[in-house]
Design an enzyme around this catalytic site. Sequence first.
Site, PDB file in Angstrom:
ATOM      1  N   GLY A  81      37.090  37.204  38.718  1.00  0.00           N
ATOM      2  CA  GLY A  81      38.057  36.291  38.109  1.00  0.00           C
ATOM      3  C   GLY A  81      38.367  35.103  39.009  1.00  0.00           C
ATOM      4  O   GLY A  81      38.318  35.205  40.231  1.00  0.00           O
ATOM      5  N   ARG A 145      30.954  38.479  36.509  1.00  0.00           N
ATOM      6  CA  ARG A 145      31.331  39.827  36.903  1.00  0.00           C
ATOM      7  C   ARG A 145      30.133  40.773  37.034  1.00  0.00           C
ATOM      8  O   ARG A 145      30.305  41.986  37.139  1.00  0.00           O
ATOM      9  CB  ARG A 145      32.329  40.405  35.901  1.00  0.00           C
ATOM     10  CG  ARG A 145      33.698  39.723  35.941  1.00  0.00           C
ATOM     11  CD  ARG A 145      34.758  40.568  35.271  1.00  0.00           C
ATOM     12  NE  ARG A 145      36.053  39.908  35.294  1.00  0.00           N
ATOM     13  CZ  ARG A 145      36.907  39.953  36.313  1.00  0.00           C
ATOM     14  NH1 ARG A 145      36.598  40.646  37.387  1.00  0.00           N
ATOM     15  NH2 ARG A 145      38.062  39.331  36.252  1.00  0.00           N
ATOM     16  N   ASP A 176      35.638  45.062  44.608  1.00  0.00           N
ATOM     17  CA  ASP A 176      34.302  45.482  44.159  1.00  0.00           C
ATOM     18  C   ASP A 176      33.208  44.586  44.729  1.00  0.00           C
ATOM     19  O   ASP A 176      32.165  45.066  45.174  1.00  0.00           O
ATOM     20  CB  ASP A 176      34.205  45.411  42.625  1.00  0.00           C
ATOM     21  CG  ASP A 176      34.777  46.655  41.987  1.00  0.00           C
ATOM     22  OD1 ASP A 176      35.090  47.611  42.724  1.00  0.00           O
ATOM     23  OD2 ASP A 176      34.936  46.659  40.745  1.00  0.00           O
ATOM     24  N   LYS A 202      39.122  37.534  47.880  1.00  0.00           N
ATOM     25  CA  LYS A 202      39.649  36.746  46.764  1.00  0.00           C
ATOM     26  C   LYS A 202      40.245  37.649  45.701  1.00  0.00           C
ATOM     27  O   LYS A 202      39.668  38.695  45.411  1.00  0.00           O
ATOM     28  CB  LYS A 202      38.495  35.947  46.147  1.00  0.00           C
ATOM     29  CG  LYS A 202      38.812  35.231  44.892  1.00  0.00           C
ATOM     30  CD  LYS A 202      37.886  35.601  43.714  1.00  0.00           C
ATOM     31  CE  LYS A 202      38.046  37.009  43.228  1.00  0.00           C
ATOM     32  NZ  LYS A 202      37.471  37.296  41.923  1.00  0.00           N
ATOM     33  N   THR A 203      41.344  37.373  45.151  1.00  0.00           N
ATOM     34  CA  THR A 203      41.852  37.860  43.872  1.00  0.00           C
ATOM     35  C   THR A 203      43.325  37.510  43.756  1.00  0.00           C
ATOM     36  O   THR A 203      44.094  37.718  44.707  1.00  0.00           O
ATOM     37  CB  THR A 203      41.674  39.386  43.625  1.00  0.00           C
ATOM     38  OG1 THR A 203      42.303  39.705  42.377  1.00  0.00           O
ATOM     39  CG2 THR A 203      42.256  40.289  44.690  1.00  0.00           C
ATOM     40  N   ASP A 205      45.285  39.068  42.078  1.00  0.00           N
ATOM     41  CA  ASP A 205      46.027  40.330  41.931  1.00  0.00           C
ATOM     42  C   ASP A 205      46.692  40.770  43.234  1.00  0.00           C
ATOM     43  O   ASP A 205      47.620  41.575  43.221  1.00  0.00           O
ATOM     44  CB  ASP A 205      45.097  41.445  41.449  1.00  0.00           C
ATOM     45  CG  ASP A 205      44.569  41.176  40.050  1.00  0.00           C
ATOM     46  OD1 ASP A 205      44.904  40.122  39.489  1.00  0.00           O
ATOM     47  OD2 ASP A 205      43.815  42.011  39.529  1.00  0.00           O
TER      48      ASP A 205
HETATM   49  P1  FBP Z   1      39.472  39.751  40.020  1.00  0.00           P
HETATM   50  O1  FBP Z   1      39.886  41.119  40.447  1.00  0.00           O
HETATM   51  O2  FBP Z   1      38.033  39.604  39.790  1.00  0.00           O
HETATM   52  O3  FBP Z   1      39.991  38.705  40.961  1.00  0.00           O
HETATM   53  O4  FBP Z   1      40.148  39.437  38.618  1.00  0.00           O
HETATM   54  C1  FBP Z   1      41.451  39.853  38.357  1.00  0.00           C
HETATM   55  C2  FBP Z   1      41.947  39.359  37.035  1.00  0.00           C
HETATM   56  O5  FBP Z   1      42.410  38.040  37.130  1.00  0.00           O
HETATM   57  C3  FBP Z   1      43.018  40.309  36.530  1.00  0.00           C
HETATM   58  O6  FBP Z   1      44.280  39.964  36.954  1.00  0.00           O
HETATM   59  C4  FBP Z   1      42.811  40.257  35.046  1.00  0.00           C
HETATM   60  O7  FBP Z   1      43.195  41.426  34.407  1.00  0.00           O
HETATM   61  C5  FBP Z   1      41.328  40.078  34.917  1.00  0.00           C
HETATM   62  O8  FBP Z   1      40.920  39.388  36.050  1.00  0.00           O
HETATM   63  C6  FBP Z   1      40.934  39.320  33.683  1.00  0.00           C
HETATM   64  O9  FBP Z   1      39.557  39.239  33.632  1.00  0.00           O
HETATM   65  P2  FBP Z   1      38.725  38.252  32.728  1.00  0.00           P
HETATM   66  O10 FBP Z   1      38.674  36.953  33.435  1.00  0.00           O
HETATM   67  O11 FBP Z   1      37.386  38.876  32.667  1.00  0.00           O
HETATM   68  O12 FBP Z   1      39.416  38.130  31.425  1.00  0.00           O
END
Ligand code: FBP
Length: 596
Positions: A81, A145, A176, A202-203, A205
Amino acid sequence: MEISVLQTARYAYKPKLPPAFLKPVAAIQTSLGKPTESAGDQEELKRIFPLTYGKPIAGFRAGKNPEALKKINVGVILSGGQAPGGHNVIAGLLDGIKKGNPGSKLFGFLGGPSGLLKNAALEITPRLIDQYRNTGGFDIIGSGRAKIETPDQFALALKNARDMDLRALVIIGGDDSNTNAALLAEYFASRGSDIQVIGVPKTIDGDLKNEYIETSFGFDTAVKTYSELIGNIARDANSARKYWHFIKLMGLAASHICLECALQTQPNVALISEEVEEKKQTLARIVENICDVIALRASRGLDFGIVLVPEGLVEFIPEMKKLISALSDLLAHQASTFAVLPSLDDQIRFVTENLEPESREVFSGLPHGIKRQLLMDRDPHGNVQVSRIETEQLLTAMTEAKIKEMKDSGAFKGTYTTLSHFLGYEGRSAFPSNFDADYCYSLGYTAFLLIAGGLTGYISAVRNLAHPAKDWTPGGIPLTMMMNLEQRHGSKKPVIKKALVDLKGRPFKAFAAKREKWARETLYLYPGAIQYYGPAAVADQPTKTIILERGSVKAPQAAAAKKSAVKVKPAKEKKPAAGGSAAGKGSKKAAAKKAK
Ligand code: FBP
């Protein structure tokens, strides 16, 4: 192409750097400490990573490093993400590479890890990066992803990296993706390749952190963006005094985002999934708790409020977790029967008949819309996609039903009207805050220094973040040090431990100490929009989470924030102009009188 005024200004922003970065790159050596151990399952991990396990933590010191001047090719991948600051990681990396040797090249793999497998790459030139410095998004090369998982994919990744004559591969991703980076580093070494692999945390979250990684990038900007919006909604709620706003916040598993936003805005209720799980709170209990706050505020004439809901909540509610797992199993085992059911009602009937009694009862009690989401939004493996469940709507529907019951029995006298919101994508590609712009640039530059130091299987780490950038300490943490084994798809796999909210940690304790007061009174904070220019106390503050977790009383950032904070006595809850009910301390009596 026309660009916004802020974008033009941000191109020129110079990230603040740790002083070590001002030296010529050939005058910086890595300094290595003692061998390290993994976070758990040491013996198994030693077997899985025989060549990269247990490396020492790396720091930097002054010293000759002619290796840094070599002409090299480096590949970079953005994975998962979006998170604000990704472009600055690439900018820091490119600037480091070019400082080493202007003839060196940086290639960005397109669309995430799959770009490496497809050999789809773009050269990131200084001219190109200048159009992305200090901006949000991952659009310079895109993200994805996909995972590099099978033996064929590992072999293909190595072949393509060799064909491009890469000296190193930098993977910018979450837990991951960094696990993947560790596996690739080991694989490359096991095939006699000296291509180095370096990860970057990175994230938005915020769950890729530990003793050594103080925060993942993007968290700072995302929480500030959401907090601005929550503050705006709260101010609207406090003006109109007629709505309860339920706001779901992104952050798939951990509740760090929700907790930080609560600290920044002081809502009436903020749910923390980790606490729900620890206290084994049922959905009914959660709804009751929220309704208690709604009733308490109504008794004080306050028929409005703010409830923050973490995205992953349902998976932490014991009976919902069981239901989701039972549904995933049932729909996987009976996929063909389920696929031919003509209508949603037939699907609901089928599922209800085939679930075990406990899960059947839970499923039957859910609103129709949520049943639909549980049955329809599933990933390619048939698993329920928890992030798509509109928990905020589940809670508004259930609290409305409960408040109606209370009204019917005379236990609730106010009015109750709800609105729901989901804040997620609004924050993932925002212009990075100064903190994220500075931090990300440093992470990218550090990644280059780790490459110049000949290291592989490391994650770029910049520490001491509660202090100004001049006191930050860059270095590298061996990826295996952050790993343990966890059950994934039926077998034990090496993974980087996800950091959930620590209920004994300072951020949660700070929240828990205040939440009753925030529930009862109206003490919203309005953080406003991220400021990119102005005094450091306004424009450069890190999150409250970082200050609470990493700051000491002496931490200048924390001290500056405290000093500059304007103390305002909260206004007394006052009687609305007309037609509303009294509020505040005195209103308790009035409400009691009214109730009689
Ligand atoms: P990452 O763990 O890859 O940084 O992504 C987290 C996130 O932003 C979550 O908060 C959210 O639930 C998810 O990605 C949403 O994913 P997508 O972009 O595939 O809709």
